[in-house]
Structures are given as C-alpha cells and as structure tokens.
Design a protein around this motif. Structure first.
Motif, short mmCIF file in Angstrom:
data_model
loop_
_atom_site.label_atom_id
_atom_site.label_comp_id
_atom_site.label_asym_id
_atom_site.label_seq_id
_atom_site.Cartn_x
_atom_site.Cartn_y
_atom_site.Cartn_z
N PRO A 234 0.73 -0.87 -0.15
CA PRO A 234 -0.35 -0.16 -0.39
C PRO A 234 1.14 1.37 -0.04
N ASN A 235 0.23 2.14 -0.42
CA ASN A 235 0.83 3.74 -0.55
C ASN A 235 -0.07 5.16 0.38
N SER A 236 0.62 5.67 0.75
CA SER A 236 -0.56 7.12 1.68
C SER A 236 -1.53 6.95 0.86
N SER A 237 -1.51 6.83 -0.39
CA SER A 237 -2.87 8.19 -1.78
C SER A 237 -3.36 7.40 -1.51
N GLY A 238 -3.18 5.57 -0.96
CA GLY A 238 -4.65 5.52 -0.85
C GLY A 238 -4.47 3.59 -2.24
N SER A 239 -3.40 4.08 -3.04
CA SER A 239 -2.78 3.26 -4.11
C SER A 239 -1.82 1.81 -3.54
N PHE A 240 -1.42 1.30 -4.78
CA PHE A 240 -1.07 0.01 -4.14
C PHE A 240 0.47 -0.12 -5.25
N THR A 241 0.99 -0.37 -5.03
CA THR A 241 1.92 -0.43 -5.84
C THR A 241 1.95 -2.19 -5.84
N CYS A 242 2.34 -2.78 -7.09
CA CYS A 242 2.10 -4.14 -7.49
C CYS A 242 3.38 -4.50 -8.18
N THR A 243 3.95 -5.50 -8.03
CA THR A 243 5.71 -6.32 -8.19
C THR A 243 4.94 -8.00 -9.83
N LEU A 244 5.21 -7.97 -10.24
CA LEU A 244 4.90 -8.85 -11.03
C LEU A 244 6.45 -9.68 -10.70
#
Ligand SMILES: Cc1cc2nc3c(=O)[nH]c(=O)nc-3n(C[C@H](O)[C@H](O)[C@H](O)COP(=O)(O)OP(=O)(O)OC[C@H]3O[C@@H](n4cnc5c(N)ncnc54)[C@H](O)[C@@H]3O)c2cc1C
Length: 446
Positions: free
Chosen positions: A221-231
């Motif tokens: 999770p990021n504090s902006s509400g988004s998520f960074t996904c890593t494949l």
C-alpha cells in the motif's frame, strides 16, 4: 586534524550515513551522480515503496528521523494471500502489534537528504559522477558537466549501490573476492489506483501476495490509497515475460492467474508495455574495506533479492553497526573497519541466502498446507515460550539478532518442524502435549 570524509552516492544508505558521520563531527562531502531530487523530482527506476522493519527503524531513530517517516508509513500486519479463485487468507507476520511498514522510497530518500543538508558539516554535490578511486592516495575522479576533477579525503565511503564504482576500484586489489548472480526471474511494477476519496480497494494493512508456483504478484500500500504491484516472472519459458508481448497475451495471462487483481488495474496493458522489466541480482564481495581509508556500505557490498524486504534494512543496519563499533574502538578506523569487515560479511551473506530462500516460500509455500500449519504451530510455540522459541521470520524482521545467527537457528527450526509435521494426525490436532514433547526434546539437543 580536521575530521573529513567523502561519501559516494546519496541514495538511502549514503544519505543516512552522512548524518551519522556529521553527528560525530566529520565534515562530509557527498557526491551523487543524479540531480537534486528536491528540484528535479525523484527518478527512482526501482521499487516505489519498500518494507521497513525493526533493523531499519533503529538506524532512523539514531538519525532522529524515525517519527517523521513513521507518520506517513503504512503498517502491514501480515500477508494477505490471494488464491486463483479470488479467495483470500490472512497470515499475521508476528505477534499482535508487530508489523512491517510500507514507506515511499522517494519520500524516505528526500527526508534523509533534507535532514543531512540541514547539518552545517554536510555538503551535497549533485550531478557529480565518481568514476574511479585511487585507494592508495585516497583521491577520487569526479565528473560534472563534462569536466573531470579530483577530490581527496582520508576516509571514503562507497554507498553507490549494486553497480558501485568504488567497489569496482577495489576489485583491482589482489585476492578481492566478487560474486554476482542473476535470477532467471525479472520484475515489473504495476499499479492499483486509489478508490474514491483516496480509499484503499483491497485491505490496507497487509502485504498482498498472489503465489502461483514459479511466479507471483505482490502489492504494497501507498499512503495515497494506491498499491504498487510487482510481478515476479521468469524471463523465458512457458509463463514468462518473453510470452507477454501482445495486449491479448497480457490480458489473458492476468485473467487466468490474477483475475481479482486484474479488475483493479485499469491501465494494465499500457503500464505493462511502458514500465521496464528489471533484473534481480545478488552481489557478494570480500573485503568491504581498504585499510583505514575505504569502506563499502549497503548495496555496493551486498545487493540481495527483495524477497525478505531486507536490502535497505540491512544497509541501514550497516550504519548502526559501524557507528557502534566506532564508539567501541574510540574512532580508531583501522580497528573499526577491520572488525566491521569481519563481523558484517557473514551477516550479509546470511541475509542474501535467506532472501533467496524466501522467494521460494513466497511464491510456492504460502499456499501449501504443511507450510501454513508450520506457521501456526510456530506462532503458538512463540506465544507459549516467547524467549525459548522465536520463529525465523520474527528473528530477521523484528529483532537485532545477527542474520548469520538467525539463519543457523532457522536451519535448526527446519529439523524441529520435520519432526512435528511427522506426528500422526498433526493436521487435525496440533495444540498437543506431543508437539510440546518434540519441542522440548529438540531444545535439549540444541
Ligand atoms: C524491486 C525491489 C524491491 C525492494 N524492496 C525492498 C524492501 O521492501 N525492503 C528493503 O529493505 N529493501 C528493499 N529493496 C532493496 C533496496 O532498494 C536497496 O537495498 C537499497 O536501495 C540500497 O540502498 P543503497 O543506498 O545502498 O543503494 P541505492 O539505493 O542504489 O543508492 C545508490 C546511490 O548512488 C548513486 N550512484 C551510483 N553510482 C554512482 C557514481 N558512480 N557516482 C555518484 N553516485 C552514484 C545512485 O544514483 C544512487 O543515488 C528492494 C529492491 C528492489 C530492486
């Protein structure tokens, strides 16, 4: 004599180490090949967020910056596993109240630079690339705007990352050991954007994993509400980056393996084409130091794969350990660097091994019944005997036990669980006297 040092690389470890040096009264010149991110913005090229744990926090506390960073960090209390059919299961990382924290790489680097720059003894030189170090004279070759000059200091720290030029100069020393191993897997970052009003579209306080055998997707999770996904995916083979060249192939791959995530990644195809596919490398070397003059810290001496979330944490721990040794040896650099080299290399090698081992755990085992049972029994034993049994993951993540000791203990724990999982009907009934007996016998043997 004036206390003076040069730090090469103003990344996470170099910026932090320059604060430690300034706190000890050293005048620090820090050379960074990139532009000042306060003017140009953060040009990362690597993961957007990172998991910070106990070892990292300790170093930040020493630098007086932990609270500021924690204010914007997101606690991840455990792993949220996503099965192919979309079912989720949650596994806590440790005891209640124990968590790892998602922090922004750019935000953290910026905060460290700002704190260091406030110190009158620290002087940043951005857009300055170091190409060579003459270890005998202690002079550096630095290029800025096409002009090459030299800089001198009696102390030089190489914090210039996995492809360090300071290390490259040391590599010319006879009997310098160097090993570099690439994984067959690469990685690509994608994004789950925030929902309405910055809401989180999946559980906020978890590290999400979609384990699929020899590949996996994760999201922080990021504090902006988004998520960074890593494949994380092999470069070649039946399910691999080389197979995902067309829009249809990308879409079908995600529909097949990550359908619940696909629904949340609107720009999948565009981001897949635009974002780089990056490599994963383990780097080991020995020695990390040259006499009382040069010392490598962070990824420049020990780059590891990211599966234990310990690369930055171990680099920050380098700073804590080196600082403690400086106090112990009264700032005698010959003694300090020699002791640092001797104790720290085995620990760096251990976390490199643990990180490789955790890749298999994350992508294969987190969905395996024996593995899940082992985790439950380990947590139960830890609750019952907090000082006598600490699960390996907790030792690495929530303590300061040297990595080499944790790795050795983890190997002994493997033997314990082999015996426990061989107990008849263990899957039906595991909180039993029999398990305690096996544990106590194992404890006596060790
Ligand atoms: C996908 C991924 C996920 C990760 N996740 C985690 C995580 O969750 N938790 C964790 O603890 N770690 C994680 N890591 C590891 C972490 O990113 C590194 O361990 C950490 O960035 C190392 O910091 P460093 O300062 O040693 O090197 P770097 O961050 O690489 O900084 C090196 C600096 O030196 C500069 N530089 C390089 N060459 C020169 C030169 N010749 N002259 C001048 N300057 C130079 C660079 O521009 C850079 O600013 C992850 C890594 C990856 C790849």
């Amino acid at each position: 004599m004036e206390k003076k040092a040069i730090v090469v690389g103003a990344g996470l470890v170099g910026s932090l180490w320059s604060i430690f040096l300034a706190q000890r009264g050293y005048k620090v010149d820090i050379y960074e090949r990139r532009s000042d991110m306060r003017k140009e913005g953060f040009v990362g090229g690597r993961s957007i967020n990172l998991a910070m744990s106990t070892r990292g926090w300790k170093a930040l506390e020493k630098a007086g910056i932990a609270e500021e960073i924690k204010a914007d960090a997101i606690a991840m209390d455990g792993r949220m596993m996503h099965a192919v059919n979309g079912e989720t299961t949650f596994q806590p990382y440790g005891k209640e109240g124990q968590a790892i924290y998602s922090v922004s790489r750019g935000g953290l680097n910026l905060a460290l630079i700002n704190i260091a720059d406030k110190h009158p003894l620290v002087n940043f030189h951005f857009d300055h690339k170091v190409s060579k170090v003459d270890k005998k004279s202690g002079s550096l070759q630095v290029t800025s705007e096409g002009i090459t000059s030299t800089a001198d200091a009696s102390l030089i720290f190489g914090t210039d990352g996995a492809f360090s030029s300071v290390r490259a100069s040391l590599q010319r020393t006879p009997r310098f050991d160097y090993q570099q191993d690439y994984l067959d897997h690469g990685y690509k970052e994608l994004e789950i954007p925030a929902g309405p009003n910055g809401s989180f579209l999946i559980e906020k306080n978890a590290l999400h994993i979609w384990p699929r055998g020899h590949f996996m997707l994760i999201a922080l999770p990021n504090s902006s509400g988004s998520f960074t996904c890593t494949l994380f995916l092999p470069f070649e083979g039946p399910q691999s980056f080389e197979q995902l060249k067309t829009n249809d192939a990308i879409q079908t791959f995600f529909e097949t393996y990550f359908a619940d995530a696909l629904a949340l990644i609107p720009d999948l195809v565009k981001d897949f084409h635009e974002n780089p596919t990056s490599t994963l490398v383990t780097i080991r070397c020995n020695p990390w130091v040259y006499k009382d003059k040069i010392c490598l810290l962070g990824d420049s001496s020990h780059a590891i794969v990211p599966f234990y979330g310990q690369g930055m944490n171990s680099g920050f721990e380098d700073c804590t350990v080196l600082d403690e040794m400086l106090s112990e040896f009264d700032e005698d650099w010959t003694k300090t660097l020699s002791a640092f080299n001797e104790t720290r290399i085995p620990d760096a090698n251990a976390i490199a091994d643990l990180a490789l081992r955790n890749f298999i755990e994350m992508r294969d085992l987190v969905g395996d019944e024996d593995f899940l049972l082992r985790k439950k029994i380990a947590a139960w034993l830890h609750d019952k005997y907090p000082d006598r049994f600490i699960p390996l993951y907790s030792q690495v993540t929530f303590t300061h036990i040297p990595y080499s000791k944790a790795l050795a203990e983890g190997r002994r724990q493997d033997q314990l669980f082999e015996k426990i999982l061989a107990i008849e009907n263990i899957h039906q009934d595991w909180k039993t006297e029999k398990v305690i007996q096996v544990f106590e016998a194992w404890e006596k043997e060790n």
